[in-house]
Write a protein that holds these residues in place. Structure first.
Motif, mmCIF file in Angstrom:
data_model
loop_
_atom_site.group_PDB
_atom_site.id
_atom_site.type_symbol
_atom_site.label_atom_id
_atom_site.label_comp_id
_atom_site.label_asym_id
_atom_site.label_seq_id
_atom_site.Cartn_x
_atom_site.Cartn_y
_atom_site.Cartn_z
ATOM 1 N N ASP A 291 29.876 97.658 60.491
ATOM 2 C CA ASP A 291 30.168 99.146 60.167
ATOM 3 C C ASP A 291 31.300 99.476 59.528
ATOM 4 O OD1 ASP A 291 27.644 99.453 61.273
ATOM 5 O OD2 ASP A 291 28.134 99.920 63.318
ATOM 6 N N LEU A 292 32.290 98.783 59.384
ATOM 7 C CA LEU A 292 33.567 98.895 58.739
ATOM 8 C C LEU A 292 33.586 98.592 57.229
ATOM 9 C CD1 LEU A 292 35.971 97.907 61.367
ATOM 10 C CD2 LEU A 292 35.375 100.095 60.939
ATOM 11 N N PRO A 293 33.416 99.594 56.336
ATOM 12 C CA PRO A 293 33.419 99.362 54.942
ATOM 13 C C PRO A 293 34.602 99.058 54.484
ATOM 14 C CG PRO A 293 33.257 101.714 55.047
ATOM 15 C CD PRO A 293 33.503 101.036 56.541
ATOM 16 N N ILE A 294 34.588 98.218 53.139
ATOM 17 C CA ILE A 294 35.722 97.930 52.575
ATOM 18 C C ILE A 294 35.435 98.694 51.196
ATOM 19 C CG2 ILE A 294 36.819 96.045 51.266
ATOM 20 C CD1 ILE A 294 36.577 95.634 54.105
ATOM 21 N N LEU A 295 36.762 99.238 50.793
ATOM 22 C CA LEU A 295 36.782 100.205 49.582
ATOM 23 C C LEU A 295 37.312 99.490 48.314
ATOM 24 C CD1 LEU A 295 38.368 103.320 51.101
ATOM 25 C CD2 LEU A 295 36.017 102.840 50.789
ATOM 26 N N SER A 296 36.559 99.837 47.049
ATOM 27 C CA SER A 296 37.195 99.498 45.956
ATOM 28 C C SER A 296 38.749 100.277 45.842
ATOM 29 C CB SER A 296 36.439 99.677 44.532
ATOM 30 O OG SER A 296 35.183 98.980 44.868
ATOM 31 N N GLY A 297 40.043 99.637 45.972
ATOM 32 C CA GLY A 297 41.084 100.418 45.962
ATOM 33 C C GLY A 297 41.494 100.331 44.485
ATOM 34 N N GLY A 298 40.907 99.690 43.480
ATOM 35 C CA GLY A 298 41.314 99.945 42.196
ATOM 36 C C GLY A 298 41.009 98.770 41.238
ATOM 37 N N PRO A 299 41.170 98.708 40.065
ATOM 38 C CA PRO A 299 40.609 97.588 39.246
ATOM 39 C C PRO A 299 42.002 96.412 39.157
ATOM 40 C CG PRO A 299 41.500 99.570 37.844
ATOM 41 C CD PRO A 299 41.500 99.795 39.264
ATOM 42 N N VAL A 300 43.067 96.794 39.843
ATOM 43 C CA VAL A 300 44.100 95.285 39.643
ATOM 44 C C VAL A 300 43.908 94.743 40.926
ATOM 45 C CG1 VAL A 300 46.503 95.138 39.323
ATOM 46 C CG2 VAL A 300 45.516 97.187 38.306
ATOM 47 N N GLN A 301 43.999 93.348 40.640
ATOM 48 C CA GLN A 301 44.039 92.498 41.811
ATOM 49 C C GLN A 301 42.971 92.597 42.847
ATOM 50 O OE1 GLN A 301 47.944 91.782 43.124
ATOM 51 N NE2 GLN A 301 48.634 90.668 41.472
ATOM 52 N N THR A 302 41.728 92.664 42.542
ATOM 53 C CA THR A 302 40.572 93.102 43.138
ATOM 54 C C THR A 302 40.441 91.975 44.438
ATOM 55 O OG1 THR A 302 39.024 92.034 41.649
ATOM 56 C CG2 THR A 302 39.516 94.299 41.509
ATOM 57 N N ASP A 303 41.140 90.923 44.302
ATOM 58 C CA ASP A 303 40.761 90.069 45.437
ATOM 59 C C ASP A 303 42.031 90.034 46.506
ATOM 60 O OD1 ASP A 303 42.982 89.212 43.636
ATOM 61 O OD2 ASP A 303 42.530 87.150 44.113
ATOM 62 N N ARG A 304 42.952 91.257 46.255
ATOM 63 C CA ARG A 304 44.014 91.394 47.576
ATOM 64 C C ARG A 304 43.556 92.445 48.230
ATOM 65 N NH1 ARG A 304 50.319 92.630 45.881
ATOM 66 N NH2 ARG A 304 50.921 92.287 48.070
ATOM 67 N N GLY A 305 43.822 92.437 49.446
ATOM 68 C CA GLY A 305 43.609 93.392 50.468
ATOM 69 C C GLY A 305 44.615 94.259 50.747
ATOM 70 N N PHE A 306 44.284 95.561 51.186
ATOM 71 C CA PHE A 306 45.442 96.711 51.548
ATOM 72 C C PHE A 306 44.742 97.356 52.651
ATOM 73 C CE2 PHE A 306 45.920 95.831 47.099
ATOM 74 C CZ PHE A 306 47.184 95.538 46.876
ATOM 75 N N VAL A 307 45.471 97.481 53.742
ATOM 76 C CA VAL A 307 44.958 98.186 54.861
ATOM 77 C C VAL A 307 45.993 99.616 55.165
ATOM 78 C CG1 VAL A 307 44.391 98.318 57.225
ATOM 79 C CG2 VAL A 307 43.898 96.223 55.989
ATOM 80 N N LEU A 308 45.337 100.642 55.019
ATOM 81 C CA LEU A 308 46.229 101.877 55.138
ATOM 82 C C LEU A 308 46.086 102.063 56.619
ATOM 83 C CD1 LEU A 308 45.874 104.367 52.200
ATOM 84 C CD2 LEU A 308 47.971 103.123 53.175
ATOM 85 N N HIS A 309 47.045 102.759 57.528
ATOM 86 C CA HIS A 309 46.991 102.904 58.770
ATOM 87 C C HIS A 309 48.110 103.764 59.330
ATOM 88 C CE1 HIS A 309 49.925 99.799 59.713
ATOM 89 N NE2 HIS A 309 49.296 99.164 58.898
#
Length: 189
Positions: free
Chosen positions: A72-90
């Motif tokens: 139930d935890l969606p992953i967002l498209s953070g942008g068009p640059v380095q789409t294989d790199r993950g970022f978690v805001l918290h």
């Protein structure tokens, strides 16, 4: 002689104006992680990419079972640059192997935060994105002058408590703006 000063928008939202022509950013709400004389970096925070945390965990640790909550935890498209790199805001009250302190928030790029979230001991409020949006020096400033974006201070409640499909309208409403009432035509007075 008047000297111009630049105002940087770190920890602000960028709200795409209705006339945004770039499909990467049309109807996008972006959280600006960094903005300085060297450029800007942000995450689109209102666009799911169709993946969930289970999909990511199956790749990162395929031999371990995943929890139902991860589905139930969606992953967002953070942008068009380095789409294989993950970022978690918290919230900034927790730190992991690669956490950047952003003031009220932290941004983590290491896998340990994903495992902590999946295993139930990670930050309760979080947003997971793949990819980012980036601007070269002066590029974002030029787009702001061209009325491509509205900006306002970021609000963690909008990031973490408002459903992704309502975030852009909530950010605009914080300025007293109803995006439905804005024209898709652009101009300067």
């Amino acid at each position: 002689m008047k000297i111009a000063t630049t105002s940087y928008l770190k920890h602000h939202f960028l709200i795409a104006m209705p006339h945004m022509a770039d499909p990467n950013f049309a109807q996008a709400l972006i959280y600006l992680v960094e903005h300085n004389r060297d450029g800007a970096m942000g995450l689109i925070v209102n666009r799911p990419n169709g993946l969930n945390l289970t999909d990511i965990l199956e790749q990162l640790r395929p031999d371990e079972p995943v929890t139902l909550a991860s589905q139930d935890l969606p992953i967002l498209s953070g942008g068009p640059v380095q789409t294989d790199r993950g970022f978690v805001l918290h919230p900034a009250d927790v730190h992991f192997q690669a956490t950047l302190d952003l003031g009220q928030l932290g941004m983590t790029t290491s896998q340990d935060v994903l495992f902590a979230i999946a295993d139930g001991y990670g930050p309760k409020r979080h947003l997971i994105a793949l990819g980012y949006a980036g601007w070269e020096p002066g590029q974002l400033e030029a787009e702001l002058i061209d009325n491509v974006w509205l900006s306002c201070p970021a609000q963690p409640d909008i990031l973490f408590d408002v459903p992704h499909d309502h975030r852009i309208n909530a950010a605009a409403a914080s300025l007293g703006v109803d995006l439905r009432l804005l024209s898709s035509q652009v101009g300067h007075a």
